[in-house]
Write a protein that holds these residues in place. Sequence first.
Motif, PDB file in Angstrom:
ATOM      1  N   ASP A 196     -64.759 -22.524 -38.727  1.00 23.33           N
ATOM      2  CA  ASP A 196     -65.286 -23.299 -39.851  1.00 23.33           C
ATOM      3  C   ASP A 196     -65.631 -24.671 -39.291  1.00 23.33           C
ATOM      4  N   ASP A 208     -59.622 -22.035 -39.301  1.00 19.14           N
ATOM      5  CA  ASP A 208     -59.875 -23.140 -40.232  1.00 19.14           C
ATOM      6  C   ASP A 208     -58.649 -24.044 -40.244  1.00 19.14           C
ATOM      7  N   GLU A 209     -58.835 -25.285 -40.721  1.00 17.80           N
ATOM      8  CA  GLU A 209     -57.691 -26.198 -40.767  1.00 17.80           C
ATOM      9  C   GLU A 209     -57.516 -26.768 -42.167  1.00 17.80           C
TER      10      GLU A 209
END
Length: 308
Positions: free
Chosen positions: A198, A94-95
């Motif tokens: 994600d 995820d970021e």
Amino acid sequence: MQNVTLKMSPQQIKKMEEHYQPYQREKTPAYSVFQAKKDQVTVTAYQTGKVVFQGREAEEEAGIWGKVLPAEKTDSQLAGLPHDFQQWSVLGSDEVGNGSYFGPLVVGAAYVSRENLPLIKELGVKDSKSLTDGQIRSIAQDVKVSIPYKLLVVQPQKYNQIQPQMTQNKMKALLHNQALGFVLKEVSPEEPEAILIDQFEPRESYLKHIKESPVPVTQNLYFATKGESAHPAVAAASILARDQFLQEMDRLSEQAGMKLPGGANALVDETAAEILLQPYLDLGHFAKLHFSNTQKAQKIAQKRKNRN
Ligand code: MN
């Protein structure tokens, strides 16, 4: 002229706001969350959840969101994961920071094996949106000593160098791929049963973006728009990335001599103007300059200069 309306959830609108950030207009209609003009299409999101696309390519532009994020498909995407997916050993990513004017872009990847699932839940790993910053910082410390992970940080200075040559999505895709590759190598010869990203763009776009990478990670690859609730590995990756982002914001705030706020709102414009008015500070060291906040800050700074 075409006119297409979609009904979106607050989370989806937040994603859209981030997506259209570089194209946002300064003046927005009443009761709107944002308005952006991208190529031939004007996108207006309202507080009611209605998003209106207007212009020659309205249908195509709306189609991006209609295909990726409509309520029915989001569920089927989640349902598209195997029914016992939560029990699998998964490498997730995820970021954080892509919607924040100040601070870096951080991508995290974390591996949660079947054996580590109970431990990771015990540590309180869950959707980071339901956790306070303090909780995130403390859980991150425990997670870091418990499971294999990798964090990649693109500081604003570097981000501003790369950004004119590639879209934010391509940058994100390459970083996710790199972080995932690092962890895969670290846990080898053990292999995760699945890799879960994600989702921030359609699968086909992601695969196209990582083609140029020296080591594209494509095996057992899954995407979910609510990855954090689909598997604790994504939730862990998200917590680690957010913790790192918070640390970087602390560091940059200290360097700037002022508290740098997250997000891309009016307070952010004010703070950026403050930085512009300090002769010894370089805004590009602290902020992602392609956001429309830069122009807004320049206007505020100019007004203050004229006043003095
Ligand atoms: Mn995400």
